[in-house]
Design an enzyme around this catalytic site. Sequence first.
Site, PDB file in Angstrom:
ATOM      1  N   ASP A  58       0.798  -1.229   0.000  1.00  0.00           N
ATOM      2  CA  ASP A  58       0.000   0.000   0.000  1.00  0.00           C
ATOM      3  C   ASP A  58       0.835   1.284   0.000  1.00  0.00           C
ATOM      4  O   ASP A  58       0.316   2.370   0.228  1.00  0.00           O
ATOM      5  CB  ASP A  58      -0.990   0.009   1.176  1.00  0.00           C
TER       6      ASP A  58
ATOM      7  N   ARG B  11       1.026   6.945  -0.195  1.00  0.00           N
ATOM      8  CA  ARG B  11       0.277   5.958   0.593  1.00  0.00           C
ATOM      9  C   ARG B  11      -1.124   5.873   0.015  1.00  0.00           C
ATOM     10  O   ARG B  11      -1.792   6.886  -0.179  1.00  0.00           O
ATOM     11  CB  ARG B  11       0.232   6.415   2.060  1.00  0.00           C
TER      12      ARG B  11
ATOM     13  N   ASP C 177      -5.325  -1.146   3.718  1.00  0.00           N
ATOM     14  CA  ASP C 177      -4.236  -1.539   4.606  1.00  0.00           C
ATOM     15  C   ASP C 177      -3.846  -2.968   4.251  1.00  0.00           C
ATOM     16  O   ASP C 177      -4.628  -3.894   4.468  1.00  0.00           O
ATOM     17  CB  ASP C 177      -4.692  -1.443   6.062  1.00  0.00           C
ATOM     18  N   THR C 178      -2.658  -3.125   3.683  1.00  0.00           N
ATOM     19  CA  THR C 178      -2.169  -4.467   3.363  1.00  0.00           C
ATOM     20  C   THR C 178      -1.332  -4.976   4.532  1.00  0.00           C
ATOM     21  O   THR C 178      -0.787  -4.178   5.304  1.00  0.00           O
ATOM     22  CB  THR C 178      -1.318  -4.462   2.074  1.00  0.00           C
TER      23      THR C 178
ATOM     24  N   GLU D 128       1.717  -6.113   6.760  1.00  0.00           N
ATOM     25  CA  GLU D 128       3.062  -5.526   6.787  1.00  0.00           C
ATOM     26  C   GLU D 128       4.136  -6.476   6.235  1.00  0.00           C
ATOM     27  O   GLU D 128       4.088  -7.681   6.445  1.00  0.00           O
ATOM     28  CB  GLU D 128       3.444  -5.140   8.217  1.00  0.00           C
TER      29      GLU D 128
END
Length: 178
Positions: free
Chosen positions: A51, A65, A70-71, A73
């Site tokens: 992301d 961003r 939200d991918t 980590e």
Amino acid sequence: MKTLRRCFMRKWMISLAVLLSLVILLTACGSKPAAVAGRERVKVERIVDGDTLEVTMKGKKEKVRLIGVDTPETKKPNTPVMFYGKEASAYTKKRLEKETVELEFDVDKKDQYDRLLVYVWIGEELFNRTLVQEGYSRIATYPPNVKYVDAFKKDQETARNKKKGLWKDYDKAFDTKK
């Protein structure tokens, strides 16, 4: 004399029409279509993770961003690589790296880390939404940047019901069991 003048005018008009057609054709073939109004055309230079990316915009490198997603980590300090994080990063890299895309801004232009906050468009495809639809990302909403949140919610519910991507093991993807 009138016949000669008419003949000359007819040939002149045909020649002008042909010339104008050629100019239009050559102009259209030699240029890229303009960015859609409200979007900024950029070149994606590097993928940081699923992301986050780096682009060249107006001759300057910028960290970006993706809004609303939200991918898992893969590069966060002191954090292990999360389930489906590598897949999300690889997908973003395959689709975006070295490509020309369009960025759309919402209300806030930057986050606290000085990254541009954007929606990424590949033609008519909203890439942020694709990440959610394909299970590479969950939604992450930070008002006031909520332009597409309703669509993202529906897409996430569909991906979750189909157990796509990170939804195969959500707890592992986002370390919800502590």
